[in-house]
Scaffold this motif. Structure first.
Motif, PDB file in Angstrom:
ATOM      1  N   GLY A 167       0.789  -1.221   0.000  1.00 56.79           N
ATOM      2  CA  GLY A 167       0.000   0.000   0.000  1.00 56.79           C
ATOM      3  C   GLY A 167       0.822   1.272   0.000  1.00 56.79           C
ATOM      4  N   THR A 168       2.182   1.152  -0.082  1.00 52.09           N
ATOM      5  CA  THR A 168       3.028   2.345  -0.098  1.00 52.09           C
ATOM      6  C   THR A 168       2.817   3.134  -1.386  1.00 52.09           C
ATOM      7  OG1 THR A 168       4.717   1.272   1.270  1.00 52.09           O
ATOM      8  CG2 THR A 168       5.383   3.217   0.030  1.00 52.09           C
ATOM      9  N   GLU A 169       2.593   4.420  -1.254  1.00 50.92           N
ATOM     10  CA  GLU A 169       2.430   5.285  -2.419  1.00 50.92           C
ATOM     11  C   GLU A 169       3.475   6.395  -2.381  1.00 50.92           C
ATOM     12  OE1 GLU A 169      -1.585   6.662  -2.356  1.00 50.92           O
ATOM     13  OE2 GLU A 169      -2.442   4.691  -2.880  1.00 50.92           O
ATOM     14  N   TYR A 170       3.665   7.034  -3.530  1.00 47.23           N
ATOM     15  CA  TYR A 170       4.715   8.054  -3.640  1.00 47.23           C
ATOM     16  C   TYR A 170       4.130   9.372  -4.124  1.00 47.23           C
ATOM     17  CZ  TYR A 170       7.370   3.728  -3.419  1.00 47.23           C
ATOM     18  OH  TYR A 170       7.860   2.503  -3.038  1.00 47.23           O
ATOM     19  N   PRO A 171       3.340  10.020  -3.295  1.00 44.30           N
ATOM     20  CA  PRO A 171       2.714  11.287  -3.706  1.00 44.30           C
ATOM     21  C   PRO A 171       3.667  12.490  -3.658  1.00 44.30           C
ATOM     22  CG  PRO A 171       2.131  10.785  -1.441  1.00 44.30           C
ATOM     23  CD  PRO A 171       2.935   9.611  -1.930  1.00 44.30           C
TER      24      PRO A 171
END
Length: 501
Positions: A167-171
């Motif tokens: 679930g890691t995101e890079y916003p």
């Protein structure tokens, strides 16, 4: 031409044999303790803590000498060939370097203790606080210890790699990381991908910050410059905070400790070298390592071709301006600018020009390294092409211009229709020779982290710790390219001579 090629190959082969038989450059001193460093020839990687600490011995009464190399693998290779008496390097890279070298030993006594940290630009306090916060969380969670144990330790090595949480995101964009991927187990290549302790730690930090990590592989002594000039956001490469470095850059909290050790050569220990075929497979076939050189070759040809075309355009314009001024006295301001351009470019090394364009001119602009290289080499080539073209134009008989003007043609028409065609025909072989020279000059692109042909060979050397095979392969590829172009230039010159008859 075949005779010429044979002589070149013979000369290269002879040079290799002569190089192998050269008298050793070391003092012949066997280094068994730290006390033996005085009067010895010490090998280090330039810009490292080993270099800084070893410099204290340089110039002493005992005659201690420091030999500085761009890569630690080069220093160790020099030690194997008895060109230096010892090498000072970090412990874990020393272990990796000497693993398959029975004649090399690591002294039990540590040379110095140190702590590794991440460098960040002084005007980026926000990122420094964020990185320190992420490091603190990773330490508390045991992730840093897990990553280190995955690369160091007989029982844990390879058993606990870092995995990005689901679930890691890079916003928050991209974290550009400058490193030198030639420092195992902290950073090295595996299947053409940078891996190692530092690579997993910075990946974990990126995950914490919501930033996708982009690795930039450059020379070690260029990392701080890259971060300070904002070509990279952070630098991580087994770097130690020192008072001198703190004048230029900030450092995060330390993430691990290490020590500097001394690698020495024991003449009583020796081992059988691997065979040619096995060595060839290890350098080029295993893990598809030939791809490094193939990618580098493609970049080399693209840069050289684009740069020479752009350089011809620049050189043509400059040559026309200078010739027009010489013949008519006009374009005074433009001629002065051209003379300054020629003086600066022809009077400074190509490598310095490349570094200035990358780190200074494009300091605040993100431009692909291939484009930066093309621009740098085009500007450099343009200066030499300008003088080639100017010489060609001036060599055309002055009567040609007078004849054209007497026919009612303007200066521009006479230059375009009569003078330039003759001049281009005269200088074409010289322009092709400029292209040949440009191909060889692209070997410095590695200084800005671009993989050219030479850099591809360097990567293989950093993985295999084998110098001979990759260097010879790179040399023969350059030789083959140059010879093909030389043959082409020779045929062109013959055709031009035939058309003159």
């Amino acid at each position: 031409m075949k005779k010429k090629l044979s002589l070149l190959l013979l000369g290269l082969t002879a040079a290799l044999f002569i190089g192998c038989g050269n008298k050793a450059e070391s003092t012949g001193k066997q280094v068994k303790t730290i006390d033996d460093l005085e009067g010895a020839r010490i090998g280090v990687q330039i810009g490292t803590i080993g270099d800084i600490y070893a410099s204290d011995y340089e110039g002493d009464k005992a005659g201690t000498t420091i030999d500085r190399y761009n890569k630690i693998t080069d220093a160790v290779q020099a030690l194997k060939q008895d060109k230096v008496d010892c090498v000072i390097v970090d412990e874990q890279p020393a272990i990796a370097t000497t693993k398959d070298e029975p004649s090399l030993v690591i002294l039990d006594e540590p040379f110095a203790l140190e702590e590794y940290a991440i460098c960040i630009a002084k005007d980026n306090e926000e990122l420094l606080d964020s990185v320190n916060g992420a490091l603190a969380e990773l330490k508390e969670e045991g992730v840093i210890e897990q990553i280190i144990e995955n690369y160091i330790g007989d029982e844990t090595k390879g058993t606990c790699p870092y995995v990005t949480p689901e679930g890691t995101e890079y916003p928050n964009g991209t974290l550009v990381v400058a490193t030198n991927v030639a420092f195992p187990p902290y950073e090295y290549y595996e299947d053409a991908t940078p891996v190692g302790i530092d690579m997993e730690i910075i990946k974990a930090i990126g995950d914490k910050l919501g930033m996708d990590v982009q690795i930039e592989d450059i020379e070690f002594d260029s990392i701080i410059n890259a971060v300070d000039s904002h070509k990279a956001d952070v630098g991580i490469a087994g770097m130690t905070m020192t008072e001198e470095r703190l004048k230029s850059i900030n450092f995060s909290d330390p993430y691990t400790t290490s020590k500097q050790v001394i690698i020495s050569r024991d003449p009583e220990k020796s081992g059988e070298g691997i065979g040619f075929v096995e060595n060839f497979k290890r350098c080029f076939i295993t893990d598809g390592r030939y791809k490094y050189m193939l990618k580098g070759l493609v970049n080399t040809l693209i840069i050289a071709l684009c740069a020479v075309l752009a350089g011809m355009f620049i050189g043509f314009i400059v040559a026309i301006i200078r010739v027009t001024h010489d013949k008519t006295g006009s374009l005074t301001v433009l001629n002065s600018i051209c003379k300054v351009y020629l003086t600066i470019i022809r009077g400074t090394p190509m490598m310095i020009q490349l570094l200035i364009i990358y780190y200074v001119v494009f300091k605040a602009v993100v431009v692909p390294k291939v484009i930066v290289s093309i621009i740098a080499f085009a500007i450099n080539s343009g200066a030499y092409v300008a003088e080639i073209m100017r010489g060609g134009i001036m060599s055309v008989d002055g009567g040609q211009m007078e004849a054209g003007r007497s026919l009612g043609l303007s200066y521009k028409q006479t230059m375009v229709s009569i003078v330039l065609p003759q001049a281009i025909k005269t200088v074409l072989p010289s322009l092709l020779n400029e292209f040949i020279s440009l191909i060889k000059e692209t070997s410095i692109c590695g200084y800005i982290g671009l993989i050219d042909l030479t850099r591809g060979g360097d990567i293989i050397r950093s993985i295999t710790y084998e110098a001979f095979m990759p260097l010879i392969a790179v040399a023969f590829i350059y030789l083959a390219i140059v010879q093909l172009l030389t043959i082409g230039v020779g045929k062109l010159e013959k055709n031009l001579r035939k058309s003159e008859k």
